[in-house]
Write a protein that holds these residues in place. Structure first.
Motif, short mmCIF file in Angstrom:
data_model
loop_
_atom_site.label_atom_id
_atom_site.label_comp_id
_atom_site.label_asym_id
_atom_site.label_seq_id
_atom_site.Cartn_x
_atom_site.Cartn_y
_atom_site.Cartn_z
N ASP A 5 -1.00 23.48 51.41
CA ASP A 5 -0.02 22.53 51.87
C ASP A 5 -0.43 21.89 53.18
N SER A 11 0.27 14.74 50.56
CA SER A 11 1.64 15.27 50.48
C SER A 11 2.33 15.21 51.83
N MET A 12 1.57 15.48 52.86
CA MET A 12 2.17 15.41 54.20
C MET A 12 2.57 13.98 54.54
N ALA A 13 1.86 12.99 54.04
CA ALA A 13 2.23 11.60 54.31
C ALA A 13 3.30 11.09 53.37
N GLY A 14 3.70 11.89 52.40
CA GLY A 14 4.75 11.47 51.49
C GLY A 14 4.26 10.58 50.37
N VAL A 15 2.98 10.70 49.98
CA VAL A 15 2.40 9.88 48.92
C VAL A 15 2.19 10.76 47.71
N ASN A 16 2.71 10.30 46.56
CA ASN A 16 2.54 11.02 45.31
C ASN A 16 1.37 10.39 44.56
N GLU A 20 1.03 6.96 42.04
CA GLU A 20 0.15 5.85 42.41
C GLU A 20 -0.88 5.57 41.33
#
Length: 258
Positions: A5, A11-16, A20
């Motif tokens: 994690d 994931s930390m930037a909130g991008v899936n 995408e």
């Protein structure tokens, strides 16, 4: 799991990443699996005569079937080869036409043209000296008054007489030319700087500027002159001498014999 994690920057930037990827595939779905081609693939040579020629050559080697892809490939190879030859010969011609007289980095070591003129002048002086000697011999033979003349002496007298007649005819022709030039008078130079007149091929085109109101003096239109590179047989011979596969070919020997 805690380390994964921490290292998962997306994931930390909130991008899936899955969303995408699906969005990209949906946007470019019409381009996936399609072949992009800039222009139509047209053969350089005529396909039917080239195929016939290839079949004639292939039959000598025991090959009876030649597909159309081979004909297209040979046509493109011929086009590429011809383009390469033209580019190299063009470079050779441009090097031949370059002049280094005005270049400050080059100094002229020999002048072949001046040397040839010097040798031509020597040959002219030698010929003039021989002509003078022959003329003196003929004049002496013409002035001799021996009663018993041999055939050689008679031949020299006849030749001296012909030479004197030829010199007299040349003098008369020169005097006639000078008299005609004196009668004509000095020649006047033709005026070529007529305003508003554009001369092409010796014929005047256009109207003078004073005849049209508001136009003023018309000036000839300057068209950019296209530089033409003229390739001769000597350039092709030089090219073939530099190529490894053509330096000992029969085509080079035939070109040298021309």
């Amino acid at each position: 799991r805690d380390d994964d994690d921490i290292n998962d920057v997306a994931s930390m930037a909130g991008v899936n990443l899955n969303e995408e990827s699906a969005r990209i595939m949906a946007t470019n779905s019409d381009l996936v699996g399609s072949q992009m081609q800039s222009c139509k693939d047209e053969p350089f040579l005529a396909a039917v005569p080239l195929h016939k020629r290839i079949l004639e050559t292939a039959k000598k080697l025991g090959i009876t079937d030649v597909p159309a892809e081979v004909v297209t490939f040979i046509s493109h190879a011929t086009q590429n080869r011809l383009r390469t030859v033209i580019e190299k010969v063009t470079v050779i011609t441009q090097h031949r036409m370059e002049s280094y007289k005005d270049d400050e980095w080059y100094e002229q070591a020999t002048d072949v043209r001046a040397q040839l003129k010097f040798f031509e002048q020597l040959e002219r002086l030698e010929k003039q000296r021989k002509d003078e000697q022959e003329r003196e011999i003929l004049l002496k033979a013409a002035k001799s008054r021996s009663r018993q003349e041999d055939p050689e002496q008679a031949r020299l007298k006849q030749k001296a007489k012909e030479m004197q007649q030829q010199e007299l005819a040349q003098m008369r022709q020169r005097d006639a030319n000078l008299t005609a030039l004196a009668a004509i008078g000095p020649r006047k130079k033709r005026k070529l700087d007529t305003p508003g007149l554009l001369s092409i091929g010796g014929e005047g085109l256009g109207v003078s500027g004073g005849s049209q109101a508001g136009l003023g003096t018309a000036s000839p239109r300057q068209y950019p002159r296209q530089k033409i590179t003229r390739v001769n047989l000597r350039d092709f011979i030089f090219y073939m001498e530099q190529e490894r596969e053509m330096s000992h070919s029969l085509l080079l020997y035939r070109a040298l014999l021309k």
